[in-house]
Motif scaffolding. Structure first.
Motif, mmCIF file in Angstrom:
data_model
loop_
_atom_site.group_PDB
_atom_site.id
_atom_site.type_symbol
_atom_site.label_atom_id
_atom_site.label_comp_id
_atom_site.label_asym_id
_atom_site.label_seq_id
_atom_site.Cartn_x
_atom_site.Cartn_y
_atom_site.Cartn_z
ATOM 1 N N MET A 43 0.831 -1.217 0.000
ATOM 2 C CA MET A 43 0.000 0.000 0.000
ATOM 3 C C MET A 43 0.848 1.242 0.000
ATOM 4 O O MET A 43 0.358 2.329 0.000
ATOM 5 C CB MET A 43 -0.876 0.051 1.258
ATOM 6 N N ALA A 44 2.169 1.100 0.047
ATOM 7 C CA ALA A 44 3.027 2.292 0.110
ATOM 8 C C ALA A 44 2.931 3.070 -1.177
ATOM 9 O O ALA A 44 3.054 2.532 -2.261
ATOM 10 C CB ALA A 44 4.466 1.878 0.353
ATOM 11 N N THR A 45 2.684 4.344 -1.022
ATOM 12 C CA THR A 45 2.593 5.160 -2.229
ATOM 13 C C THR A 45 3.624 6.259 -2.228
ATOM 14 O O THR A 45 3.722 7.022 -3.150
ATOM 15 C CB THR A 45 1.213 5.828 -2.315
ATOM 16 N N ASN A 60 -9.865 -0.140 9.365
ATOM 17 C CA ASN A 60 -10.133 1.213 8.857
ATOM 18 C C ASN A 60 -9.627 2.310 9.795
ATOM 19 O O ASN A 60 -10.292 3.321 10.015
ATOM 20 C CB ASN A 60 -11.648 1.368 8.618
ATOM 21 N N GLY A 68 -12.030 9.119 7.837
ATOM 22 C CA GLY A 68 -12.601 10.447 8.001
ATOM 23 C C GLY A 68 -11.756 11.523 7.343
ATOM 24 O O GLY A 68 -11.229 11.349 6.257
ATOM 25 N N SER A 104 -8.991 14.272 6.139
ATOM 26 C CA SER A 104 -7.628 14.066 5.660
ATOM 27 C C SER A 104 -6.581 14.711 6.569
ATOM 28 O O SER A 104 -5.389 14.612 6.293
ATOM 29 C CB SER A 104 -7.486 14.693 4.267
ATOM 30 N N TYR A 127 -6.075 0.303 7.102
ATOM 31 C CA TYR A 127 -6.007 1.763 7.225
ATOM 32 C C TYR A 127 -6.867 2.464 6.190
ATOM 33 O O TYR A 127 -7.051 1.969 5.076
ATOM 34 C CB TYR A 127 -4.563 2.245 7.015
ATOM 35 N N ALA A 128 -7.335 3.641 6.560
ATOM 36 C CA ALA A 128 -7.914 4.531 5.574
ATOM 37 C C ALA A 128 -6.755 5.132 4.790
ATOM 38 O O ALA A 128 -5.675 5.381 5.337
ATOM 39 C CB ALA A 128 -8.711 5.630 6.264
ATOM 40 N N ARG A 129 -7.011 5.383 3.519
ATOM 41 C CA ARG A 129 -5.933 5.723 2.596
ATOM 42 C C ARG A 129 -5.142 6.970 2.978
ATOM 43 O O ARG A 129 -3.907 6.965 2.973
ATOM 44 C CB ARG A 129 -6.573 5.911 1.218
ATOM 45 N N ILE A 130 -5.855 8.057 3.288
ATOM 46 C CA ILE A 130 -5.137 9.318 3.476
ATOM 47 C C ILE A 130 -4.306 9.262 4.753
ATOM 48 O O ILE A 130 -3.186 9.769 4.787
ATOM 49 C CB ILE A 130 -6.109 10.523 3.491
ATOM 50 N N PHE A 166 -2.891 6.630 6.074
ATOM 51 C CA PHE A 166 -1.710 5.811 5.809
ATOM 52 C C PHE A 166 -0.666 6.647 5.073
ATOM 53 O O PHE A 166 0.514 6.692 5.425
ATOM 54 C CB PHE A 166 -2.089 4.589 4.960
ATOM 55 N N ARG A 167 -1.134 7.337 4.046
ATOM 56 C CA ARG A 167 -0.251 8.132 3.212
ATOM 57 C C ARG A 167 0.426 9.235 4.009
ATOM 58 O O ARG A 167 1.620 9.487 3.864
ATOM 59 C CB ARG A 167 -1.118 8.728 2.104
ATOM 60 N N ASN A 168 -0.362 9.891 4.872
ATOM 61 C CA ASN A 168 0.187 10.969 5.690
ATOM 62 C C ASN A 168 1.217 10.453 6.684
ATOM 63 O O ASN A 168 2.215 11.119 6.975
ATOM 64 C CB ASN A 168 -0.935 11.692 6.441
ATOM 65 N N ASN A 197 2.345 2.587 -9.289
ATOM 66 C CA ASN A 197 2.681 3.875 -8.663
ATOM 67 C C ASN A 197 3.291 4.770 -9.725
ATOM 68 O O ASN A 197 4.260 4.383 -10.361
ATOM 69 C CB ASN A 197 3.715 3.677 -7.550
ATOM 70 N N SER A 234 -10.408 16.057 2.846
ATOM 71 C CA SER A 234 -10.910 14.748 2.440
ATOM 72 C C SER A 234 -12.014 14.847 1.402
ATOM 73 O O SER A 234 -12.181 13.952 0.577
ATOM 74 C CB SER A 234 -11.420 13.990 3.664
ATOM 75 N N LEU A 289 3.161 11.511 -6.267
ATOM 76 C CA LEU A 289 3.286 10.073 -6.508
ATOM 77 C C LEU A 289 1.977 9.430 -6.084
ATOM 78 O O LEU A 289 1.596 9.497 -4.925
ATOM 79 C CB LEU A 289 4.453 9.505 -5.699
ATOM 80 N N LYS A 311 -0.838 6.042 -6.468
ATOM 81 C CA LYS A 311 -1.054 4.657 -6.880
ATOM 82 C C LYS A 311 -2.387 4.609 -7.616
ATOM 83 O O LYS A 311 -3.377 5.156 -7.156
ATOM 84 C CB LYS A 311 -1.093 3.744 -5.650
ATOM 85 N N THR A 369 -12.283 1.604 0.057
ATOM 86 C CA THR A 369 -10.926 2.026 0.429
ATOM 87 C C THR A 369 -9.941 1.754 -0.685
ATOM 88 O O THR A 369 -9.898 0.653 -1.235
ATOM 89 C CB THR A 369 -10.497 1.311 1.724
ATOM 90 N N TYR A 370 -9.147 2.783 -1.007
ATOM 91 C CA TYR A 370 -8.141 2.697 -2.067
ATOM 92 C C TYR A 370 -8.744 2.463 -3.446
ATOM 93 O O TYR A 370 -8.032 2.087 -4.375
ATOM 94 C CB TYR A 370 -7.099 1.608 -1.768
ATOM 95 N N ASP A 408 -19.696 14.066 8.744
ATOM 96 C CA ASP A 408 -18.817 13.318 9.631
ATOM 97 C C ASP A 408 -19.427 13.358 11.012
ATOM 98 O O ASP A 408 -19.288 14.326 11.730
ATOM 99 C CB ASP A 408 -17.431 13.971 9.607
#
Lengths: 252, 428
Positions: A1-3, A141, A145, A147, A168-171, A173-175, B22, B134, B164, B166, B202-203, B412
């Motif tokens: 999942m590493a981006t 997850n 929520g 970002s 994880y939620a994507r953002i 993880f990325r952060n 990526n 978000s 970068l 994905k 997700t993703y 939210d």
């Protein structure tokens, strides 16, 4: 999942602006207390390889090796769908993470959004700036929520080293990877958060992809952090980009 | 390739791409606001130098909108930080506000960033838009790739114009059937989120197609894409069509080229809905996927109502509310707060006659129904904010009664941090 890591990047691909020399960075704001990671002879667990020759060369030049960090300490346990507003409520977002004193303040507010009925033990004790818990264990997850990058920053500023979650939620993880603030590690199986209790003493061993709960005696497998590991170890995406020659180093 | 794959392929100068790759992508627009902008600027200056310049002064769009109408000093300082940076960098699009006592005295000020981006013509088919928020996925309604990123990623884009990313696989949602008059796009997306859960996408990319989607106007399409993040989605897409092109006329002079999923494009899964069979739904506490039929909740006592936010504070949303108020002819029983998303929406609420009401404007209908006066446009209490934010819940509601998000309100649910009671708002 590493981006956030290099794949097929060469210096000529990066915009000229980036190649300009920049002044030395001030690291004064990064006041995390580091438990010195002690290295043990490691059994290798599978490390995903860079996909291209350029990235491989960069990795070799940077001395990239499978992450061998080890963290030891008490864990703080949360459940599924922990959102970033529970991690750092919106009212604290006036704090700017790139300002050193406000970075520290963010740490003091880490996890204050958790409902006290479900989580009676605070992550950061009242009056403190840092947490006693080095490792956070969660469910599915994690970090969903908003970002807000303030979320992994708050955890890192409070002294957390790693989050172990089912997903994880994507953002978030990325952060986590881009800032290098905490390792967002994935548990190989579900249910760890139901078996572990806040205050249990754990060891997280990246090289062996394992978390050992010394209090309960149980062990949990981790998925390898892969290419995201070196980015976090370097201190985030910018530090990694400099270390691997993707962008010019700052002059002294 | 799917629409998302095609957009990212073109933006990364690849002939074709597959999910999982990526790639370094050229960014068309970077958006930031008062909450994340200062942090992003701090990182940009720290990493690229105090004298560094942004990669393109016309592609960084800075929109103060979150914590605006407040006496909180740090919040006000954060808008000042944005102003200083925009002056130093000659940023072309900075929607500034200085006079907090009267939003109308600020000609440049817009309001909620995602609605402003659309109204000011910054959302264009086929492009890549990244934002430090978000709900940036909102812009996918224009057939572009739009997603949220953090301060560090944004700082990097600010200096290089690249990110970068994905390539996500795409889930396709086919919505067919005539939209009943009692449904809004919010019902459709809540239906979907209830179906797949808050981590169901997700993703992944969520592509919305079908005859119902084609019948939606741009604001309704935005509502669909806005809540993609509530399902964990990376981005949402509605294919661009005449509705899109018409909306953009006069708003942008930048040329754009839409792309569309191939007939043989591969989707990771397909969901089909017959919209004519759906009913109004709500999200119950405390999760956007805790879906229930509105009629199942008709006995729940409501404590207060809030109509606003990027999801539910657009002109179409206020029209829908006004029509219902007008039809009922009664006064509201609980405090009802209205926060138009932008200056334009506020103007619409006060000037456009609502069809079927004999020429009344939304504002007249709201006043007759006993609602609070429509407030200054901003994110308002949607995410809480400083203590003095209009309509903010500052005390826990002691009763255990529940109320629900209905007319596109809070996206939210947890952010008010209420412990004793669950709180959301319902219009009824």
């Amino acid at each position: 999942m590493a981006t956030a890591t290099a794949t097929a990047l060469s210096l000529t691909e990066v915009a000229p602006a980036v190649l300009a020399l920049v002044p030395a960075v001030s690291r004064a704001f990064r006041h995390r207390s580091r438990v010195a990671p002690h290295r043990r002879p490691a059994l290798k667990c599978h490390q995903s390889r860079p996909l291209t020759a350029v990235a491989a060369a960069a990795a070799a030049a940077a001395g990239d090796s499978p992450s061998t960090a080890v963290f030891h300490g008490e864990c703080f346990v949360v459940g599924d769908n922990i959102d970033t507003d529970q991690i750092i409520p919106a009212e604290h977002l006036t704090l700017v993470p790139s300002k050193p004193d406000e970075y520290r303040k963010l740490g003091s507010f880490a996890f204050v959004g958790l409902p006290t009925a479900a989580y009676p033990t605070p992550f950061v004790a009242p009056g403190e700036e840092k947490s006693r818990y080095a490792v956070i264990i969660g469910g599915a997850n994690f970090g969903c929520g908003s970002s807000r990058e303030h979320a992994p920053v708050a955890l890192g500023a409070a002294g957390a080293r790693a989050v172990l979650a089912e997903s994880y939620a994507r953002i978030f993880f990325r952060n986590s990877v881009a800032t290098g603030e905490v390792y967002p590690l994935e548990l190989a199986d579900t249910g760890a958060w139901k078996e572990c209790k806040t205050g249990d003493v754990v060891t997280v061993d990246l090289a062996n992809c394992i978390m050992i709960n010394h209090t309960s005696g149980k062990q949990y497998k981790l998925k390898p952090i892969g290419d995201a590991g070196p980015v976090i170890e370097a201190g985030g995406i910018f530090a990694y980009a400099r270390k691997t020659g993707m962008i010019a180093s700052k002059s002294a | 390739m799917t629409t998302t794959e095609k957009i990212l392929a073109r933006a990364s100068e690849h002939a074709s791409l597959e999910p999982g790759e990526n790639v370094w992508v050229n960014v068309d627009v970077l958006m930031t606001h008062d909450v994340c902008g200062p942090g992003t600027i701090g990182i940009f200056k720290r990493e690229f130098g105090e004298d560094a310049k942004v990669w393109d002064r016309e592609k960084v769009v800075i929109i103060p909108d979150h914590y605006i109408f407040t006496s909180d000093e740090r919040a006000n300082r954060n808008v000042d930080i944005l102003r200083d940076f925009c002056a130093e960098q000659s940023i072309k699009y900075f929607y500034d506000i200085k006079d907090l006592s009267n939003f109308k005295a600020n000609p440049d000020y817009k309001g909620v960033c995602h609605v402003a981006l659309a109204q000011e013509g910054h959302c264009r088919p086929g492009e890549v838009l990244l934002g430090t928020d978000s709900h940036t996925c909102n812009a996918g309604a224009f057939g572009q790739f739009a997603t949220g990123i953090g301060n560090t990623d944004a700082g990097f884009v600010m200096g290089t114009g690249k990110a970068l990313l994905k390539v996500p696989p795409t889930i396709r949602f086919v919505l067919d059937g005539e939209m009943p008059p009692y449904l809004l796009a919010k019902d459709l997306i809540l239906q979907i989120i209830g179906e797949i859960s808050v981590s169901g996408a997700t993703y992944k990319s969520m592509e919305f197609v079908g005859s119902t989607v084609e019948s939606l106007n741009m604001e309704e399409r935005m509502t669909l894409c806005n809540m993609v993040i509530e399902a964990g989605g990376k981005n949402g897409v509605v294919p661009a069509d005449e509705t899109t092109f018409k909306y953009l006329e006069g708003k942008t002079s930048v040329e754009y080229e839409p792309v569309y999923s191939d007939a043989q494009a591969r989707f990771v899964s397909d969901y089909r809905f017959d919209v004519s069979k759906l009913e109004p739904v709500v999200a119950k506490p405390h999760s956007p996927d805790n879906r229930a039929l509105a009629r199942e909740c008709k006995d729940v006592k409501v404590d207060r109502v809030y109509i606003g936010s990027c999801t539910g504070g657009k002109t179409e949303d206020f029209f829908a509310a006004a029509k219902l108020f007008f039809a009922s002819g009664k006064k509201v029983k609980v405090p009802t707060f209205l926060v138009p998303a932008t200056q334009k929406v506020w103007m619409d609420v006060y000037s456009i006659p609502v069809p079927g009401t004999g020429g009344k404007t939304c504002s007249q209908i709201f006043e007759e129904a006993g609602c609070d006066t429509p407030a200054s446009p901003s994110c308002g209490a949607c995410l809480g904010g400083p203590r003095d934010t209009y309509a903010r819940m500052n005390e826990p509601m002691v009763r255990t009664s529940h109320c629900f998000c209905k007319i596109g309100v809070l996206h939210d649910i947890n952010f008010m941090n209420l412990e004793e009671s669950s709180l959301i708002f319902m219009f009824n």
